[in-house]
Scaffold this motif. Structure first.
Motif, PDB file in Angstrom:
ATOM      1  N   LEU A 190       0.826  -1.220   0.000  1.00  0.00           N
ATOM      2  CA  LEU A 190       0.000   0.000   0.000  1.00  0.00           C
ATOM      3  C   LEU A 190       0.857   1.266   0.000  1.00  0.00           C
ATOM      4  O   LEU A 190       0.492   2.265  -0.614  1.00  0.00           O
ATOM      5  CB  LEU A 190      -0.965  -0.018   1.197  1.00  0.00           C
ATOM      6  CG  LEU A 190      -2.098  -1.059   1.049  1.00  0.00           C
ATOM      7  CD1 LEU A 190      -2.839  -1.252   2.366  1.00  0.00           C
ATOM      8  CD2 LEU A 190      -3.080  -0.633  -0.048  1.00  0.00           C
ATOM      9  N   CYS A 234      -0.228   5.103  -0.507  1.00  0.00           N
ATOM     10  CA  CYS A 234      -1.189   5.312   0.596  1.00  0.00           C
ATOM     11  C   CYS A 234      -0.470   5.804   1.851  1.00  0.00           C
ATOM     12  O   CYS A 234       0.680   5.439   2.103  1.00  0.00           O
ATOM     13  CB  CYS A 234      -1.895   4.008   0.947  1.00  0.00           C
ATOM     14  SG  CYS A 234      -2.854   3.345  -0.395  1.00  0.00           S
ATOM     15  N   ASP A 256      -4.772   6.004   5.856  1.00  0.00           N
ATOM     16  CA  ASP A 256      -5.569   5.308   4.825  1.00  0.00           C
ATOM     17  C   ASP A 256      -5.381   3.797   4.932  1.00  0.00           C
ATOM     18  O   ASP A 256      -6.324   3.023   4.748  1.00  0.00           O
ATOM     19  CB  ASP A 256      -5.149   5.759   3.416  1.00  0.00           C
ATOM     20  CG  ASP A 256      -5.449   7.227   3.186  1.00  0.00           C
ATOM     21  OD1 ASP A 256      -6.329   7.756   3.896  1.00  0.00           O
ATOM     22  OD2 ASP A 256      -4.790   7.846   2.324  1.00  0.00           O
ATOM     23  N   ILE A 257      -4.138   3.398   5.223  1.00  0.00           N
ATOM     24  CA  ILE A 257      -3.838   1.963   5.327  1.00  0.00           C
ATOM     25  C   ILE A 257      -4.614   1.361   6.498  1.00  0.00           C
ATOM     26  O   ILE A 257      -5.172   0.268   6.404  1.00  0.00           O
ATOM     27  CB  ILE A 257      -2.315   1.740   5.504  1.00  0.00           C
ATOM     28  CG1 ILE A 257      -1.579   2.228   4.253  1.00  0.00           C
ATOM     29  CG2 ILE A 257      -2.001   0.277   5.778  1.00  0.00           C
ATOM     30  CD1 ILE A 257      -0.065   2.252   4.379  1.00  0.00           C
ATOM     31  N   GLU A 272      -8.102   0.944   5.299  1.00  0.00           N
ATOM     32  CA  GLU A 272      -8.161  -0.085   4.251  1.00  0.00           C
ATOM     33  C   GLU A 272      -8.058  -1.491   4.849  1.00  0.00           C
ATOM     34  O   GLU A 272      -8.796  -2.392   4.462  1.00  0.00           O
ATOM     35  CB  GLU A 272      -7.003   0.169   3.270  1.00  0.00           C
ATOM     36  CG  GLU A 272      -6.775  -0.890   2.220  1.00  0.00           C
ATOM     37  CD  GLU A 272      -7.624  -0.687   0.967  1.00  0.00           C
ATOM     38  OE1 GLU A 272      -8.122   0.429   0.785  1.00  0.00           O
ATOM     39  OE2 GLU A 272      -7.786  -1.672   0.214  1.00  0.00           O
TER      40      GLU A 272
END
Lengths: 139, 186
Positions: free
Chosen positions: B146, B151, B155-156, B159
């Protein structure tokens, strides 16, 4: 294949570097290292910045002093060609009354006077104002 | 004045601006940036290179305060962005110099401006060796993928549905594994 792996690893680190700006925690994660005391490294850099600040202040002070000396010389030379009434008229304007005591001192300023006046920027402000009004810049 | 016109911040103006900066916040970020950029360029990262990164971060700071590298505020809007530019330039000079003496192994290609496309990313042979590194650590492998895709940690975290601290810990493991792998290749 090794080259491609290198590329992907390089991209990983490049992206990681670009994420650091807004992420203090990420900076700490990257720097975590058992072999180097990062708190000590940060302290060293802080000390470096303190030294650099002192140096920059000294440089600014020296530049102001040199500028004041050169302006003083130009001013003294320039005033020789101005009629006394013209200077009086200028200093009698209400907005310039505060300049008169400083202006009167100019002829007998010593180096230490200049230094003390440079410190609070009074002299440079005065010279700038006089330069503006008497067109002495291009002697 | 046009945006492209140079406007250098010097003398007293520079001093005032630099004194407003939160250096406690900036210093670790600059050090981390320098270290990570060196890792991006260099196949074998060592303790010696870690020290080089710290020195380069300090040198960039010094060049700013001494006006040796003049700050054009129309080009670099913040102290941080200016210092990143200085660090990039110093790293580049460092590697030019040492590569003459072959002291370090650089990546074969300069990929600073390269964007990994989906095709690149999905190519099986591209990922095989790197994937092997993360066989025993799924989270680390996913975090690596990612970040390669650009990213950020928050965000990770969303996700993958894991806490942000776990993402940071995974990044630590990724960095450690890459370092170990580089040692093995060597």
């Amino acid at each position: 294949m090794e080259e491609k792996n290198n590329n992907i690893i390089s991209t990983y680190f490049d992206n990681l570097a670009n994420l650091i700006e807004n992420d203090n925690e990420l900076a700490e994660v990257v720097l975590s290292d058992e072999a180097i005391d990062m708190a000590q490294e940060k302290h060293k850099t802080t000390m470096l910045i303190n030294r650099l600040e002192t140096k920059l202040k000294a440089k600014i002070r020296k530049e102001k002093y040199q500028k004041a000396l050169s302006k003083l010389k130009r001013l003294k030379d320039g005033l020789k060609n101005k009629p006394a009434e013209y200077i009086d008229q200028y200093l009698n304007k209400p907005e310039n009354l505060a300049l008169r005591p400083l202006f009167n001192k100019l002829g007998k300023l010593s180096e230490s006077d200049i230094q003390s006046m440079v410190d609070d920027a009074q002299l440079l402000d005065l010279f700038d104002k006089i330069d503006e009004n008497f067109d002495l810049e291009d002697e | 004045m046009s945006e492209n016109e140079k406007k250098y911040l010097l003398g007293e103006q520079l001093l005032i601006r630099l004194k407003q900066e939160d250096w406690d916040d900036l210093i670790p970020k600059l050090q981390a940036y320098a270290e990570t950029k060196i890792k991006a360029k260099c196949l074998y990262f060592t303790q010696e290179l870690k020290q080089v990164a710290l020195d380069i971060a300090n040198e960039a700071i010094e060049k700013l305060w001494t006006e040796e590298r003049k700050w054009d505020i129309n080009y670099y809007k913040t102290v941080y962005s200016f210092l990143l530019g200085a660090i990039d330039s110093l790293i580049s000079s460092y590697f030019k110099e040492v590569s003459k003496n072959k002291k370090v192994s650089l990546y074969v290609t300069d990929v600073r401006n390269k964007t990994i496309t989906d095709n690149d990313f999905e190519a099986a042979d591209l990922k095989n060796n790197v994937d092997e590194l993360f066989n025993d650590d799924v989270d680390a492998g996913l975090v690596f993928d990612l970040i390669v895709q650009g990213c950020k940690p928050s965000d990770i975290s969303k996700e993958l549905g894991i806490e942000i601290n776990k993402v940071y810990n995974a990044i630590k493991r990724v960095n450690r594994k890459l370092l170990e792998a580089q040692k093995l290749i060597k």
